[in-house]
Design a protein around this motif. Sequence first.
Motif, PDB file in Angstrom:
ATOM      1  N   SER B  49      20.980 -45.278  38.856  1.00 10.38           N
ATOM      2  CA  SER B  49      21.145 -45.713  40.242  1.00 10.38           C
ATOM      3  C   SER B  49      21.742 -47.114  40.270  1.00 10.38           C
ATOM      4  N   ILE B  50      22.159 -47.517  41.457  1.00  4.56           N
ATOM      5  CA  ILE B  50      22.660 -48.876  41.639  1.00  4.56           C
ATOM      6  C   ILE B  50      22.319 -49.341  43.037  1.00  4.56           C
ATOM      7  N   SER B  51      21.881 -50.579  43.120  1.00  4.59           N
ATOM      8  CA  SER B  51      21.592 -51.188  44.414  1.00  4.59           C
ATOM      9  C   SER B  51      22.874 -51.791  44.960  1.00  4.59           C
ATOM     10  N   SER B  52      22.929 -51.915  46.287  1.00  5.28           N
ATOM     11  CA  SER B  52      24.142 -52.456  46.904  1.00  5.28           C
ATOM     12  C   SER B  52      24.363 -53.929  46.587  1.00  5.28           C
ATOM     13  N   ILE B  53      23.366 -54.588  46.012  1.00  2.00           N
ATOM     14  CA  ILE B  53      23.555 -56.002  45.672  1.00  2.00           C
ATOM     15  C   ILE B  53      24.231 -56.164  44.307  1.00  2.00           C
ATOM     16  N   LYS B  54      24.430 -55.045  43.621  1.00  2.00           N
ATOM     17  CA  LYS B  54      25.087 -55.098  42.305  1.00  2.00           C
ATOM     18  C   LYS B  54      26.417 -54.375  42.370  1.00  2.00           C
ATOM     19  N   ASP B  55      27.265 -54.630  41.377  1.00  5.40           N
ATOM     20  CA  ASP B  55      28.496 -53.850  41.310  1.00  5.40           C
ATOM     21  C   ASP B  55      28.583 -53.004  40.031  1.00  5.40           C
ATOM     22  N   LYS B  56      27.585 -53.158  39.176  1.00  7.70           N
ATOM     23  CA  LYS B  56      27.594 -52.389  37.930  1.00  7.70           C
ATOM     24  C   LYS B  56      26.174 -52.225  37.425  1.00  7.70           C
ATOM     25  N   ASN B  57      25.884 -51.042  36.916  1.00  5.40           N
ATOM     26  CA  ASN B  57      24.611 -50.818  36.243  1.00  5.40           C
ATOM     27  C   ASN B  57      24.863 -49.899  35.057  1.00  5.40           C
ATOM     28  N   GLU B  58      24.319 -50.305  33.904  1.00  8.18           N
ATOM     29  CA  GLU B  58      24.608 -49.591  32.672  1.00  8.18           C
ATOM     30  C   GLU B  58      23.316 -49.106  32.034  1.00  8.18           C
ATOM     31  N   ASP B  59      23.356 -47.869  31.525  1.00  9.74           N
ATOM     32  CA  ASP B  59      22.197 -47.312  30.818  1.00  9.74           C
ATOM     33  C   ASP B  59      22.725 -46.422  29.718  1.00  9.74           C
ATOM     34  N   GLY B  60      22.810 -46.982  28.518  1.00 10.64           N
ATOM     35  CA  GLY B  60      23.314 -46.210  27.387  1.00 10.64           C
ATOM     36  C   GLY B  60      24.762 -45.803  27.600  1.00 10.64           C
ATOM     37  N   ARG B  61      25.021 -44.509  27.533  1.00 13.47           N
ATOM     38  CA  ARG B  61      26.391 -44.015  27.687  1.00 13.47           C
ATOM     39  C   ARG B  61      26.833 -43.952  29.152  1.00 13.47           C
ATOM     40  N   PHE B  62      25.925 -44.207  30.059  1.00 15.63           N
ATOM     41  CA  PHE B  62      26.199 -44.045  31.489  1.00 15.63           C
ATOM     42  C   PHE B  62      26.314 -45.399  32.185  1.00 15.63           C
ATOM     43  N   THR B  63      27.397 -45.562  32.933  1.00 16.63           N
ATOM     44  CA  THR B  63      27.598 -46.780  33.718  1.00 16.63           C
ATOM     45  C   THR B  63      28.013 -46.369  35.120  1.00 16.63           C
ATOM     46  N   VAL B  64      27.391 -46.976  36.106  1.00 15.54           N
ATOM     47  CA  VAL B  64      27.800 -46.732  37.484  1.00 15.54           C
ATOM     48  C   VAL B  64      28.408 -48.016  38.030  1.00 15.54           C
ATOM     49  N   PHE B  65      29.550 -47.870  38.682  1.00 19.04           N
ATOM     50  CA  PHE B  65      30.249 -48.981  39.312  1.00 19.04           C
ATOM     51  C   PHE B  65      30.231 -48.781  40.819  1.00 19.04           C
ATOM     52  N   LEU B  66      30.016 -49.870  41.538  1.00 20.58           N
ATOM     53  CA  LEU B  66      30.002 -49.804  42.998  1.00 20.58           C
ATOM     54  C   LEU B  66      31.016 -50.788  43.568  1.00 20.58           C
ATOM     55  N   ASN B  67      31.873 -50.282  44.443  1.00 17.49           N
ATOM     56  CA  ASN B  67      32.825 -51.114  45.159  1.00 17.49           C
ATOM     57  C   ASN B  67      32.482 -50.997  46.640  1.00 17.49           C
ATOM     58  N   LYS B  68      31.702 -51.976  47.132  1.00 25.72           N
ATOM     59  CA  LYS B  68      31.204 -51.862  48.512  1.00 25.72           C
ATOM     60  C   LYS B  68      32.309 -51.937  49.540  1.00 25.72           C
ATOM     61  N   SER B  69      33.302 -52.773  49.283  1.00 26.88           N
ATOM     62  CA  SER B  69      34.370 -52.925  50.288  1.00 26.88           C
ATOM     63  C   SER B  69      35.138 -51.624  50.445  1.00 26.88           C
ATOM     64  N   ALA B  70      35.275 -50.879  49.348  1.00 29.53           N
ATOM     65  CA  ALA B  70      35.972 -49.601  49.413  1.00 29.53           C
ATOM     66  C   ALA B  70      35.030 -48.438  49.687  1.00 29.53           C
ATOM     67  N   LYS B  71      33.721 -48.714  49.745  1.00 28.87           N
ATOM     68  CA  LYS B  71      32.697 -47.672  49.907  1.00 28.87           C
ATOM     69  C   LYS B  71      32.905 -46.569  48.862  1.00 28.87           C
ATOM     70  N   HIS B  72      32.980 -47.008  47.635  1.00 29.46           N
ATOM     71  CA  HIS B  72      33.288 -46.105  46.529  1.00 29.46           C
ATOM     72  C   HIS B  72      32.395 -46.425  45.340  1.00 29.46           C
TER      73      HIS B  72
END
Lengths: 113, 112
Positions: B49-72
């Motif tokens: 998961s990722i909170s809106s206050i972050k733009d990246k969260n990594e867990d082993g082989r999995f990384t989630v990126f958040l671009n709030k301005s693009a809502k992506h």
Amino acid sequence: DTEVTQTPKHLVMGMTNKKSLKCEQHMGHRAMYWYKQKAKKPPELMFVYSYEKLSINESVPSRFSPECPNSSLLNLHLHALQPEDSALYLCASKGEGMNTEAFFGQGTRLTVV
Amino acid sequence: DQQVKQNSPSLSVQEGRISILNCDYTNSMFDYFLWYKKYPAEGPTFLISISSIKDKNEDGRFTVFLNKSAKHLSLHIVPSQPGDSAVYFCAAGNSGNTPLVFGKGTRLSVIA
């Protein structure tokens, strides 16, 4: 223990039968949910219980009747279902606070004949 | 009106390469985002998961990126393994007991 346990795993029932699906969690979560999932579709919210009270009913037909006997248990009573109600029924629970994920059970695969 | 969209129904990737799964959302009230993995006839399993206050969260082989301005947001899996083959659902929520909103899912196939 981060498990949500659903029973039974599989259920086949006739259109005149009455059956119940059960869900149990011991994580102290006070929000519990029933979802319905058809093949190749996302989970579709049916009901939300918050502190054992029904807070959301997503216009689900009355042949589905939820019940929350206590904070650990959630039931879904089924009566006079139709073949199109055949689906995977998922239970989930979520803790309070920010950024908490929902934990899902393994689901009950329901077939209505 | 779909609040959470996964526009690619399927994705095929070679073993060892990077898998990138994408998700777009429309509701500005969402403040955290999750990825679930689902095998047939099983319940979804929480992945990351990722909170809106972050733009990246990594867990082993999995990384989630958040671009709030693009809502992506996107989920990167590297290196991809055959056992990663499953349907991946993007979900969004906000603080409190409001239920998660799911995208339609992307079926990932990792080819050996």
